[in-house]
Write a protein that holds these residues in place. Structure first.
Motif, mmCIF file in Angstrom:
data_model
loop_
_atom_site.group_PDB
_atom_site.id
_atom_site.type_symbol
_atom_site.label_atom_id
_atom_site.label_comp_id
_atom_site.label_asym_id
_atom_site.label_seq_id
_atom_site.Cartn_x
_atom_site.Cartn_y
_atom_site.Cartn_z
ATOM 1 N N GLY A 206 18.993 21.629 -98.145
ATOM 2 C CA GLY A 206 18.264 22.701 -98.893
ATOM 3 C C GLY A 206 18.044 22.327 -100.314
ATOM 4 N N LEU A 207 19.184 22.006 -100.981
ATOM 5 C CA LEU A 207 19.292 21.944 -102.394
ATOM 6 C C LEU A 207 18.388 20.389 -102.743
ATOM 7 N N ALA A 208 18.709 19.478 -101.976
ATOM 8 C CA ALA A 208 17.672 18.256 -102.179
ATOM 9 C C ALA A 208 16.108 18.814 -101.803
ATOM 10 N N GLN A 209 16.036 19.558 -100.888
ATOM 11 C CA GLN A 209 14.513 19.985 -100.563
ATOM 12 C C GLN A 209 13.789 20.670 -101.892
ATOM 13 N N HIS A 210 14.563 21.654 -102.417
ATOM 14 C CA HIS A 210 14.257 22.455 -103.482
ATOM 15 C C HIS A 210 13.871 21.363 -104.607
ATOM 16 N N ALA A 211 14.678 20.195 -104.956
ATOM 17 C CA ALA A 211 14.687 19.601 -106.066
ATOM 18 C C ALA A 211 13.626 18.552 -105.955
ATOM 19 N N THR A 212 12.794 18.385 -104.614
ATOM 20 C CA THR A 212 11.999 17.295 -104.429
ATOM 21 C C THR A 212 10.722 17.791 -103.940
ATOM 22 N N CYS A 213 10.394 19.194 -103.634
ATOM 23 C CA CYS A 213 9.401 19.724 -103.111
ATOM 24 C C CYS A 213 8.803 20.715 -104.100
ATOM 25 N N ALA A 214 7.463 20.589 -104.386
ATOM 26 C CA ALA A 214 6.893 21.604 -105.233
ATOM 27 C C ALA A 214 6.808 22.896 -104.970
ATOM 28 N N ASP A 215 6.735 23.134 -103.299
ATOM 29 C CA ASP A 215 6.427 24.396 -103.050
ATOM 30 C C ASP A 215 8.006 25.061 -102.665
ATOM 31 N N TYR A 216 8.140 26.489 -102.597
ATOM 32 C CA TYR A 216 9.386 27.002 -102.356
ATOM 33 C C TYR A 216 9.364 27.424 -100.678
ATOM 34 N N HIS A 217 9.880 26.765 -100.032
ATOM 35 C CA HIS A 217 9.974 26.545 -98.707
ATOM 36 C C HIS A 217 11.063 27.896 -98.146
ATOM 37 N N THR A 218 10.943 28.210 -97.059
ATOM 38 C CA THR A 218 11.799 29.111 -96.372
ATOM 39 C C THR A 218 13.157 28.474 -95.735
ATOM 40 N N SER A 219 14.111 29.123 -95.785
ATOM 41 C CA SER A 219 15.615 28.609 -95.058
ATOM 42 C C SER A 219 15.198 27.738 -93.784
ATOM 43 N N GLY A 220 14.340 28.308 -92.939
ATOM 44 C CA GLY A 220 13.853 27.383 -91.631
ATOM 45 C C GLY A 220 13.646 26.041 -92.034
ATOM 46 N N ALA A 221 13.138 25.377 -93.285
ATOM 47 C CA ALA A 221 12.954 24.199 -93.435
ATOM 48 C C ALA A 221 14.009 23.291 -93.483
ATOM 49 N N TRP A 222 15.082 23.979 -94.143
ATOM 50 C CA TRP A 222 16.429 23.123 -94.268
ATOM 51 C C TRP A 222 17.521 23.269 -93.061
ATOM 52 N N THR A 223 17.469 24.585 -92.704
ATOM 53 C CA THR A 223 18.439 24.984 -91.695
ATOM 54 C C THR A 223 18.385 24.105 -90.553
ATOM 55 N N SER A 224 16.883 23.615 -89.968
ATOM 56 C CA SER A 224 16.637 22.870 -89.124
ATOM 57 C C SER A 224 17.318 21.468 -88.957
ATOM 58 N N THR A 225 17.428 20.880 -90.240
ATOM 59 C CA THR A 225 18.224 19.905 -90.431
ATOM 60 C C THR A 225 19.691 19.938 -90.043
ATOM 61 N N GLY A 226 20.398 21.023 -90.666
ATOM 62 C CA GLY A 226 21.760 21.393 -90.351
ATOM 63 C C GLY A 226 22.115 21.654 -89.000
ATOM 64 N N VAL A 227 21.210 22.377 -88.304
ATOM 65 C CA VAL A 227 21.467 22.921 -87.003
ATOM 66 C C VAL A 227 21.409 21.549 -86.042
ATOM 67 N N ALA A 228 20.250 20.510 -86.389
ATOM 68 C CA ALA A 228 19.926 19.533 -85.570
ATOM 69 C C ALA A 228 21.165 18.585 -85.755
ATOM 70 N N THR A 229 21.768 18.354 -87.003
ATOM 71 C CA THR A 229 23.151 17.580 -87.116
ATOM 72 C C THR A 229 23.975 17.846 -86.386
ATOM 73 N N ALA A 230 24.373 19.334 -86.475
ATOM 74 C CA ALA A 230 25.543 19.840 -85.610
ATOM 75 C C ALA A 230 25.328 20.114 -84.120
ATOM 76 N N ALA A 231 24.041 20.159 -83.586
ATOM 77 C CA ALA A 231 23.714 20.176 -82.344
ATOM 78 C C ALA A 231 23.850 18.698 -81.692
ATOM 79 N N ALA A 232 23.508 17.621 -82.391
ATOM 80 C CA ALA A 232 23.808 16.443 -81.859
ATOM 81 C C ALA A 232 25.173 16.046 -81.801
ATOM 82 N N VAL A 233 26.194 16.628 -82.370
ATOM 83 C CA VAL A 233 27.460 16.388 -82.280
ATOM 84 C C VAL A 233 27.862 17.074 -81.070
ATOM 85 N N VAL A 234 27.459 18.268 -81.008
ATOM 86 C CA VAL A 234 27.846 19.130 -79.647
ATOM 87 C C VAL A 234 27.364 18.612 -78.545
ATOM 88 N N LEU A 235 26.308 17.613 -78.231
ATOM 89 C CA LEU A 235 25.705 17.183 -77.238
ATOM 90 C C LEU A 235 26.358 15.515 -77.082
#
Length: 445
Positions: free
Chosen positions: A141-170
């Motif tokens: 999220g911090l990286a996205q806010h620093a590199t994207c001009a538009d202010y995106h919702t939390s879903g934009a960066w939590t999808s990455t965190g969830v994907a990483t954790a889910a990959a470990v679960v699987l």
């Protein structure tokens, strides 16, 4: 030395988790479920549940129960319905530096995975998953806010965190973890936050699609779908320089005493303090002036017509505090929107876009409030940031009181107490204990 995010995720063990991180995760578990309880009664949650049951039938990934409902769907469907449910009441944990929320996506997604698991899940297992999902989400999220001009919702960066954790679960390997994160980042909802501020609807903070996007990414990576690299994880090194050494989750997680946008909270706190300090009652108030940062002034919301408009407003919640002295469950009822005294104060509130507060509201949120009385007096608060941030933390008692305020009317006192007890020590639970906690989180009241 910092670790590559995939190595960190693949190698993390419970004994690597510091006590202050575990304390934060326990707090977030309890706080999220308290919010979920009252949120499960909303129209938005009902729509999300019906949508999930219509679209996400049980398949090869197994069966998950919808949060506080019990309906059987796929893990992705349960993640979607659960995330929309938690997001329906804007009282879940937050991170000011990321201008958003992780728990509202992370908990529904990981609870769905735990429920679908073919092997017993312990509290220690779940703590590892949470730590990965939160930490990767915050840094992405911090990286996205620093590199994207538009202010995106939390879903934009939590999808990455969830994907990483889910990959470990699987049980995916490091290469597959990279692909899962990349798929989650690419397909995560790059939804415009300020659109929902200016035009509040049930879209909210994007986590209703961020959570299922993250889970979908992990399942696709397991089947061989490619998507690496996740740019926010691999090409913005300044946000990962202390990864695996320091914990942004500990430093950046804060809690909300009020069920509305965090940007309104310093003004609510300031108004409450002025009312108490000067012995004022609502009838004394002739006008209110709020000086705050630019985006907060766009909350506006003098006469909200829906719970969504209430959540993304500032004048009306401040007026609620002035008139009723609280913003709790009663203030989330539709009739509150038509309260004549709250509307009078709200319409007498002037929002001022202050350049100084805009400049300093980086990682924190600042405001000051002036109350004008009917007899010509004027009281101005000092500048302040919200309660619940790391420098103004909510006490354990305040977190508990908030949980029971939201949870007891929905689940009943007995079940709420058990849920608070188990979620508050979830990482100490064996598989049997954690299975009971899942039942409390996922079955209908």
């Amino acid at each position: 030395m910092p670790l590559p995010f995939d190595a960190f995720a693949a190698g993390l063990r419970y004994d690597d988790l510091p006590q202050n991180l575990l304390w934060t995760l326990r707090r977030s578990f309890t706080d999220t479920m308290g919010t979920a309880a009252v949120a499960s009664t909303t129209e938005m949650a009902g729509i999300a549940r019906r949508g999930a049951m219509a679209l996400f039938g049980v398949g090869g990934a197994g069966t998950s129960r919808i949060m506080l409902h019990g309906g059987h769907v796929s893990p992705v469907g349960a993640a979607m319905a659960g995330a929309f449910t938690v997001d329906a009441i804007d009282a879940h944990d937050t991170t000011s530096p990321c201008k958003g929320h992780a728990g509202s996506a992370v908990f529904p997604a990981l609870l769905a995975l735990a429920d679908a698991s073919q092997v017993p899940v312990t509290g220690r297992d779940f703590a590892i998953w949470l730590a990965i999902a939160y930490e990767v989400s915050y840094r992405a999220g911090l990286a996205q806010h620093a590199t994207c001009a538009d202010y995106h919702t939390s879903g934009a960066w939590t999808s990455t965190g969830v994907a990483t954790a889910a990959a470990v679960v699987l049980g995916l390997d490091r290469g597959q973890i990279r692909h899962a994160a990349g798929i989650g980042e690419f397909h995560g909802p790059r939804s415009q936050m300020m659109r929902c501020i200016d035009h509040p609807t049930m879209l909210r903070d994007g986590v209703g699609w961020g959570a299922p996007s993250g889970l979908t990414a992990a399942y696709l990576a397991r089947e061989g779908f490619t998507g690496a690299p996740a740019l926010t994880c691999e090409q913005v090194p300044e946000f990962w320089a202390d990864f695996g050494v320091a914990w942004r989750t500990v430093e950046d997680t804060s809690y909300k005493p009020y069920p509305c946008c965090r940007w309104a909270h310093p003004s609510i706190d300031a108004a409450a303090e002025l009312m108490a300090q000067h012995g004022l009652v609502a009838a004394d108030i002739a006008g209110v002036e709020i000086r705050t940062f630019h985006n907060a002034t766009r909350l506006a919301g003098h006469t909200p017509k829906t719970l969504d408009e209430f959540s993304y407003s500032i004048a009306f919640p401040v007026a609620c505090m002035i008139v009723r002295g609280q913003i709790g469950v009663a203030e989330l009822q539709p009739e509150t929107l038509n309260d004549p005294e709250i509307l009078r104060v709200s319409l007498a509130t002037n929002l001022i876009d202050d350049a100084h507060y805009t400049k300093i509201s980086v990682g924190k949120r600042w405001a000051e409030v002036t109350l004008r009385t009917t007899n010509g007096r004027q009281f101005t608060s000092p500048p302040r940031s919200p309660r619940g941030d790391r420098d103004h933390p909510l006490s354990d008692d305040e977190i508990s009181d908030k949980f029971h305020l939201f949870c007891d009317p929905v689940l009943g006192r007995t079940r709420a107490k058990e849920l608070a007890d188990l979620s508050g020590r979830f990482d100490s639970l064996d598989a049997g204990g954690f299975s009971r906690l899942l039942d409390l989180c996922l079955t209908a009241p």
